[in-house]
Design a protein around this motif. Structure first.
Motif, PDB file in Angstrom:
ATOM      1  N   GLU A   1     -24.505  17.223 -34.795  1.00  0.00           N
ATOM      2  CA  GLU A   1     -23.334  16.415 -34.451  1.00  0.00           C
ATOM      3  C   GLU A   1     -23.705  14.933 -34.372  1.00  0.00           C
ATOM      4  O   GLU A   1     -22.954  14.068 -34.827  1.00  0.00           O
ATOM      5  CB  GLU A   1     -22.712  16.884 -33.140  1.00  0.00           C
ATOM      6  CG  GLU A   1     -21.942  18.180 -33.280  1.00  0.00           C
ATOM      7  CD  GLU A   1     -21.425  18.719 -31.963  1.00  0.00           C
ATOM      8  OE1 GLU A   1     -21.884  18.264 -30.883  1.00  0.00           O
ATOM      9  OE2 GLU A   1     -20.561  19.613 -32.006  1.00  0.00           O
TER      10      GLU A   1
ATOM     11  N   VAL B   1     -24.017  13.684 -37.865  1.00  0.00           N
ATOM     12  CA  VAL B   1     -22.696  13.517 -38.480  1.00  0.00           C
ATOM     13  C   VAL B   1     -22.060  12.221 -38.002  1.00  0.00           C
ATOM     14  O   VAL B   1     -21.495  11.453 -38.801  1.00  0.00           O
ATOM     15  CB  VAL B   1     -21.794  14.737 -38.171  1.00  0.00           C
ATOM     16  CG1 VAL B   1     -20.339  14.435 -38.489  1.00  0.00           C
ATOM     17  CG2 VAL B   1     -22.267  15.951 -38.928  1.00  0.00           C
ATOM     18  N   ILE B   2     -22.148  11.927 -36.709  1.00  0.00           N
ATOM     19  CA  ILE B   2     -21.564  10.694 -36.159  1.00  0.00           C
ATOM     20  C   ILE B   2     -22.237   9.477 -36.786  1.00  0.00           C
ATOM     21  O   ILE B   2     -21.570   8.511 -37.182  1.00  0.00           O
ATOM     22  CB  ILE B   2     -21.696  10.686 -34.619  1.00  0.00           C
ATOM     23  CG1 ILE B   2     -20.763  11.734 -34.018  1.00  0.00           C
ATOM     24  CG2 ILE B   2     -21.397   9.297 -34.056  1.00  0.00           C
ATOM     25  CD1 ILE B   2     -20.986  11.999 -32.546  1.00  0.00           C
TER      26      ILE B   2
ATOM     27  N   ARG C   1     -21.065   9.111 -40.385  1.00  0.00           N
ATOM     28  CA  ARG C   1     -19.677   8.612 -40.448  1.00  0.00           C
ATOM     29  C   ARG C   1     -19.642   7.103 -40.227  1.00  0.00           C
ATOM     30  O   ARG C   1     -18.880   6.379 -40.880  1.00  0.00           O
ATOM     31  CB  ARG C   1     -18.805   9.323 -39.420  1.00  0.00           C
ATOM     32  CG  ARG C   1     -18.407  10.696 -39.858  1.00  0.00           C
ATOM     33  CD  ARG C   1     -17.389  11.308 -38.933  1.00  0.00           C
ATOM     34  NE  ARG C   1     -17.015  12.626 -39.424  1.00  0.00           N
ATOM     35  CZ  ARG C   1     -16.631  13.623 -38.663  1.00  0.00           C
ATOM     36  NH1 ARG C   1     -16.535  13.455 -37.359  1.00  0.00           N
ATOM     37  NH2 ARG C   1     -16.312  14.783 -39.190  1.00  0.00           N
TER      38      ARG C   1
ATOM     39  N   LYS D   1     -17.591   1.397 -46.531  1.00  0.00           N
ATOM     40  CA  LYS D   1     -16.197   1.163 -46.931  1.00  0.00           C
ATOM     41  C   LYS D   1     -15.817  -0.305 -46.711  1.00  0.00           C
ATOM     42  O   LYS D   1     -15.162  -0.931 -47.547  1.00  0.00           O
ATOM     43  CB  LYS D   1     -15.247   2.065 -46.132  1.00  0.00           C
ATOM     44  CG  LYS D   1     -15.196   3.483 -46.596  1.00  0.00           C
ATOM     45  CD  LYS D   1     -14.197   4.253 -45.733  1.00  0.00           C
ATOM     46  CE  LYS D   1     -14.124   5.694 -46.119  1.00  0.00           C
ATOM     47  NZ  LYS D   1     -13.186   6.447 -45.259  1.00  0.00           N
TER      48      LYS D   1
ATOM     49  N   ILE E   1     -20.815   5.495 -43.408  1.00  0.00           N
ATOM     50  CA  ILE E   1     -19.754   5.535 -44.426  1.00  0.00           C
ATOM     51  C   ILE E   1     -18.710   4.461 -44.145  1.00  0.00           C
ATOM     52  O   ILE E   1     -18.256   3.763 -45.061  1.00  0.00           O
ATOM     53  CB  ILE E   1     -19.106   6.937 -44.482  1.00  0.00           C
ATOM     54  CG1 ILE E   1     -20.059   7.931 -45.120  1.00  0.00           C
ATOM     55  CG2 ILE E   1     -17.784   6.898 -45.241  1.00  0.00           C
ATOM     56  CD1 ILE E   1     -19.581   9.367 -45.055  1.00  0.00           C
ATOM     57  N   GLU E   2     -18.354   4.325 -42.883  1.00  0.00           N
ATOM     58  CA  GLU E   2     -17.354   3.315 -42.509  1.00  0.00           C
ATOM     59  C   GLU E   2     -17.864   1.905 -42.855  1.00  0.00           C
ATOM     60  O   GLU E   2     -17.120   1.078 -43.373  1.00  0.00           O
ATOM     61  CB  GLU E   2     -17.035   3.425 -41.012  1.00  0.00           C
ATOM     62  CG  GLU E   2     -15.857   2.622 -40.566  1.00  0.00           C
ATOM     63  CD  GLU E   2     -14.571   3.014 -41.284  1.00  0.00           C
ATOM     64  OE1 GLU E   2     -13.778   2.098 -41.567  1.00  0.00           O
ATOM     65  OE2 GLU E   2     -14.378   4.209 -41.570  1.00  0.00           O
TER      66      GLU E   2
END
Length: 110
Positions: free
Chosen positions: A68, A71-72, A75, A82, A78-79
């Motif tokens: 977890e 994953v955080i 993320r 972006k 990825i942000e």
């Protein structure tokens, strides 16, 4: 009459030679000790099983928590990418991106 006597004799014989039922007074002592030992082994086995199960669940919970966290972190990464992509689309090159590219040797330092 003969038939009734014969039938009764067979019936009596079957009762005496049959091996069903408990025989009173046979192996009462050692059987009880064996049963107590068997119950204790069973209890010990159950305790060990519960301990193994607890350890297995702790291991799995730690594994899930680590995944977890990963994953955080991904993320967030990825942000960030972006946001960088949006800036590049607008014609600006993010400073952080150029620092990372310099770090990897893709862009040569000035």
């Amino acid at each position: 009459m003969d038939l009734e006597v014969m039938d009764e004799a067979l019936h009596t014989e079957r009762k005496e030679s049959g091996k069903r039922g408990r025989k009173p007074g046979r192996k009462a002592g050692p059987e009880k000790v064996d049963m107590k030992a068997k119950l204790e082994r069973s209890r010990q086995s159950a305790r060990e099983c519960r301990a193994r199960k607890k350890l297995r669940y702790q291991y799995l919970e730690e594994l899930v928590a680590d995944r977890e966290k990963a994953v955080i972190q991904l993320r967030g990464e990825i942000e960030r990418y972006k946001i960088w992509a949006d800036e590049i689309d607008q014609g600006r090159f993010p400073e952080e991106a150029s620092e990372i590219l310099k770090e990897f040797g893709i862009i040569k330092p000035e």
